[in-house]
Scaffold this active site. Structure first.
Site, PDB file in Angstrom:
ATOM      1  N   ASP A   1       0.971  -1.186   0.023  1.00  0.00           N
ATOM      2  CA  ASP A   1      -0.066  -0.090  -0.055  1.00  0.00           C
ATOM      3  C   ASP A   1       0.897   1.255  -0.262  1.00  0.00           C
ATOM      4  O   ASP A   1       2.068   1.040   0.127  1.00  0.00           O
ATOM      5  CB  ASP A   1      -0.982  -0.079   1.197  1.00  0.00           C
ATOM      6  CG  ASP A   1      -2.174   0.868   0.878  1.00  0.00           C
ATOM      7  OD1 ASP A   1      -2.104   1.759  -0.034  1.00  0.00           O
ATOM      8  OD2 ASP A   1      -3.278   0.973   1.717  1.00  0.00           O
TER       9      ASP A   1
HETATM   10  C1  BGC Z   1      -4.972   3.443  -0.081  1.00  0.00           C
HETATM   11  C2  BGC Z   1      -5.163   2.318  -0.889  1.00  0.00           C
HETATM   12  C3  BGC Z   1      -5.139   2.584  -2.206  1.00  0.00           C
HETATM   13  C4  BGC Z   1      -3.802   3.512  -2.346  1.00  0.00           C
HETATM   14  C5  BGC Z   1      -3.424   4.021  -3.791  1.00  0.00           C
HETATM   15  C6  BGC Z   1      -3.637   3.982  -0.308  1.00  0.00           C
HETATM   16  O1  BGC Z   1      -3.730   5.209   0.604  1.00  0.00           O
HETATM   17  O2  BGC Z   1      -4.974   2.736   1.364  1.00  0.00           O
HETATM   18  O3  BGC Z   1      -6.293   1.625  -0.740  1.00  0.00           O
HETATM   19  O4  BGC Z   1      -5.209   1.863  -3.306  1.00  0.00           O
HETATM   20  O5  BGC Z   1      -3.735   4.548  -1.477  1.00  0.00           O
HETATM   21  O6  BGC Z   1      -4.166   5.077  -4.166  1.00  0.00           O
END
Ligand code: BGC
Length: 732
Positions: free
Chosen positions: A262
């Site tokens: 993530d």
């Molecule tokens: C979130 C993810 C997301 C990623 C990219 C993160 O802050 O937890 O779910 O896919 O950002 O946007």
């Protein structure tokens, strides 16, 4: 699609030509926000791509930008390896579907899949080929804003919803499909106190029996990629957790696809307190994390870690191979520009077919919680007062995590009602109040720019005036889009203050009221449930919300949504969920009073306000004749009301005596059945050994002989369920 042998030959050959640095480059994922707002050529990102230091980009907005970046990768980098373009297309792209939690309330897996097909079609028309969706994190805490993105509190249902979305996104990897990314592995939804990014700590038994199944089921749809989670699992951040990624995901479950972190979760390990960026780059790589999103940990440190012998060639090769395999499956090596067809921008986006799917999904997701005296459906006659700050709020309708940047395309509820009632009834409208009294609280939500700030007193007087001359009042109230989703935890789940006061004032007039509650989560509506005649939870229904609400409110369609998260009576009951354990001191039947030395509250019931699985229709379905013969379970359902209805028949199982304590019930199967007025049907389920099993602390299936209570009904509430017993003689 080429076969695996051909693919492996291709990748072997390509990797044979790659330097160590080029392999590490494939493991790097960075945001493209800068090129979205500025020029592509000569941008730092373009340079990295040309130097083979980037494998994928996220958040690039605009097909022309995608194409320019892909051209650099294909024509200017040494080996011409194409890029992945990732985005969170969580519930549709321009045609916005309801938020995933709302979608799960349809219990309609085929329709959810169709919504994902539309999302993929629109996103790929804009060059996006990798979707950071679905999220299947189970959560039993509606304070956590991200429950909006998931499929509710039941792991099986949430996993099935995720699997349907994956099938829809990936299809057969045509030009209209994209890679799915199952997230967040694992247990992110169990963050303490419902506070986003907070600590997670639980026993292995709880992990396996209440949380892990959602990922396992969704994996059956073969997502090409998985995302690790921000949180710790057994005191080690998921991204560096070898047990989780290697032992469980890879070895136990046999997952062969690519795992991405993530956002910045490798660098965040320093804040978790387990070392500097270099140490954590090594930990993540050794655990089996393939791609680094936004930490620049692999790009900065992997080469040195390799030279120092801490990270092996084999680790880097394995990760690189998984990234290239995902690209190959997507067909990028045969045509890197297959998602760059500008014609599709005019033919594939916000089409009437796409909108039809969104409208149907929205209508089916609404959950009718209360409908005294059959107030709904409303007749199109007389004077209808539409009141509330969310009735005319165009930007707010798509809900949280929406990629929609063209809200001008959508119609508000007010506009749709106006169209619907033209020539038949008079629509009166007043915003009535602000979302919150405090401007600061309200403007913290970015999407509220088209909800004007009004003078509290004047607005209320206007609303009360139109309400007193109306035959019925429809209130469009609740949460702002930004109050749910990522980093949107709430410690108070009641209706925001200004709206609550207005609702109370309207109720004192004595006219019938329909409350349309907009929310990204279960909210606390105890006062509302006692004082308002009809309540329908409409969540965030997406771009077609207005029309879908009209479909249901005026009776063209019958409501059929069922809650997939328990609705609490008060915040103190949280965490609250239907598959709890009985304890050694249960309260028993009489919930209405306090029982000393029993497991209950001095000042609140144990029961929720609305149970998991609950939802009304415009009709009445009677359940009788539950029987079990061998493995066949049958129940008779009859529509005794005057209108067609779609019923969600739910089957729950309880293991009466087991070697470990088991929940009072667990959802094991469900069927959606549509019955005309007066019609009846025998609904059948087949009891499988899997439905009787639980997991031990190592995640292995255990079946024990003995009695199992089998329960069938329209919700998980005990009073709604027919019960019988099944004797399991032989563990199979
Ligand atoms: C979130 C993810 C997301 C990623 C990219 C993160 O802050 O937890 O779910 O896919 O950002 O946007």
């Amino acid at each position: 699609m080429a076969n695996d042998a051909e693919m492996n030959r291709f990748i072997d050959n390509l990797m044979g030509k790659m330097t160590l640095e080029e392999k590490i480059g494939q493991l790097n994922l960075l945001p493209g926000n800068d090129v979205t707002t500025g020029a592509v050529m000569n941008s730092p990102l373009a340079q990295l791509i040309a130097e083979c230091k980037l494998g994928a980009v996220l958040n690039v907005n605009g097909l022309d930008k995608v194409r320019e970046l892909q051209e650099i990768a294909v024509h200017k980098s040494r080996l011409g390896i194409p890029l992945l373009f990732g985005l969170d297309v969580i519930h549709g792209n321009v045609t916005i579907m309801p938020i995933p939690l709302a979608q799960s309330c349809t219990w309609n897996l085929n329709l959810i899949e169709s919504g994902a097909v539309v999302a993929a079609k629109e996103a790929t028309a804009q060059g996006i080929n990798w979707n950071f969706s679905p999220m299947v994190d189970v959560s039993v805490d509606p304070r956590w804003g991200r429950v909006a993105e998931g499929g509710g509190e039941d792991a099986m249902l949430s996993g099935l919803v995720g699997a349907a979305m994956i099938r829809g996104y990936q299809g057969d990897f045509s030009n209209e499909n994209m890679l799915a990314c199952l997230k967040h592995f694992a247990l992110y939804g169990a963050s303490e106190s419902g506070r986003d990014y907070n600590t997670v700590d639980m026993s292995r038994l709880r992990m396996w029996n209440q949380y892990m199944q959602s990922y396992e089921i969704a994996l059956s749809a073969e997502p090409a990629t998985i995302m690790s989670s921000f949180n710790v699992v057994d005191y080690v951040p998921a991204t560096a957790n070898k047990w989780l990624i290697n032992d469980v995901l890879r070895e136990k479950w046999g997952y062969k696809g690519m795992l991405v972190t993530d956002y910045a979760s490798i660098s965040e390990m320093t804040d978790h307190g387990i070392g500097d960026l270099k140490t954590n780059a090594a930990r993540a790589m050794i655990a089996g994390t393939d791609m680094d999103m936004c930490s620049n940990a692999y790009s900065k440190h992997l080469a040195a870690l390799h030279d120092e012998g801490i990270v092996a060639d084999a680790d880097i090769d394995r990760a690189c191979r998984r990234v290239l395999t995902a690209k190959y499956k997507l067909g990028l090596f045969s045509d890197p520009f297959r998602f760059c067809n500008p014609k599709r921008l005019t033919t594939d986006i916000y089409t009437s077919e796409n909108r039809k799917v969104a409208r149907e999904l929205a209508a089916q997701s609404f959950v009718l919680l209360k409908n005294n005296d059959n107030l709904l459906p409303l007749r199109k006659q007389g004077k209808i007062a539409l009141i509330g700050p969310l009735a005319d709020a165009r930007n707010n309708m798509p809900g949280c995590w929406s990629t929609a940047d063209r809200p001008e395309l959508y119609s508000t509820l007010r506009e749709c009602m106006q169209k619907e009632l033209k020539g038949k009834a008079e629509l009166l409208y007043s915003q009535g109040c602000n979302v919150y009294y405090s401007a600061a609280k309200q403007s913290a939500a970015a999407y509220t720019r088209n909800i004007p700030r009004v003078d509290d007193k004047e607005a209320r007087n206007e609303a009360l005036k139109i309400a007193s001359c109306a035959d019925v009042i429809v209130c469009a109230m609740g949460e702002l889009a930004e109050m749910s989703g990522e980093s949107a935890s709430r410690a108070d789940l009641s209706m925001p203050d200004a709206q609550m006061d207005l609702l109370k004032a309207l109720a004192s007039i004595g006219k019938p009221i329909v409350l349309l509650n907009f929310s990204g989560r279960p909210t606390v509506m105890s006062w509302e449930s006692e004082n308002i005649q009809s309540i329908m939870n409409v969540w965030y229904g997406g771009s077609e919300t207005g029309d879908a609400i009209c479909d249901v409110v005026f009776g063209k369609k019958s409501p059929c949504g069922r809650l997939t998260m328990t609705m609490p009576r008060s915040i103190g009951q949280i965490p609250i969920y239907y598959n709890y354990m009985n304890t050694g001191r249960p309260v028993g039947e009489n919930q209405q009073k306090f029982h000393k030395y029993r497991s209950n509250y001095y000042d609140e019931f144990n029961d929720p306000l609305y149970h998991f699985g609950y939802g009304l229709t415009y009709s009445n379905i009677e359940y009788t004749d539950l029987s079990i013969e061998g493995e066949n379970i049958r129940v008779k359902i009859k529509n005794t009301g005057a209108r067609e209805a779609t019923e969600v028949v739910q089957l729950y199982v309880h293991d009466v005596f087991a070697s470990i304590v088991r929940p009072v019930k667990e959802l094991k199967a469900f069927k959606r059945v549509t019955l005309a007025a007066g019609e009846s049907q025998i609904v059948e389920f087949r009891l499988t050994p899997e439905m009787l099993s639980f997991r031990d602390a190592n995640g292995n299936n255990v079946i024990e002989p003995g009695d199992f209570e089998i329960m069938v009904g329209p919700s998980s509430a005990d009073k709604d369920l027919l019960k019988t017993t099944y004797k399991c003689k032989q563990p199979k």
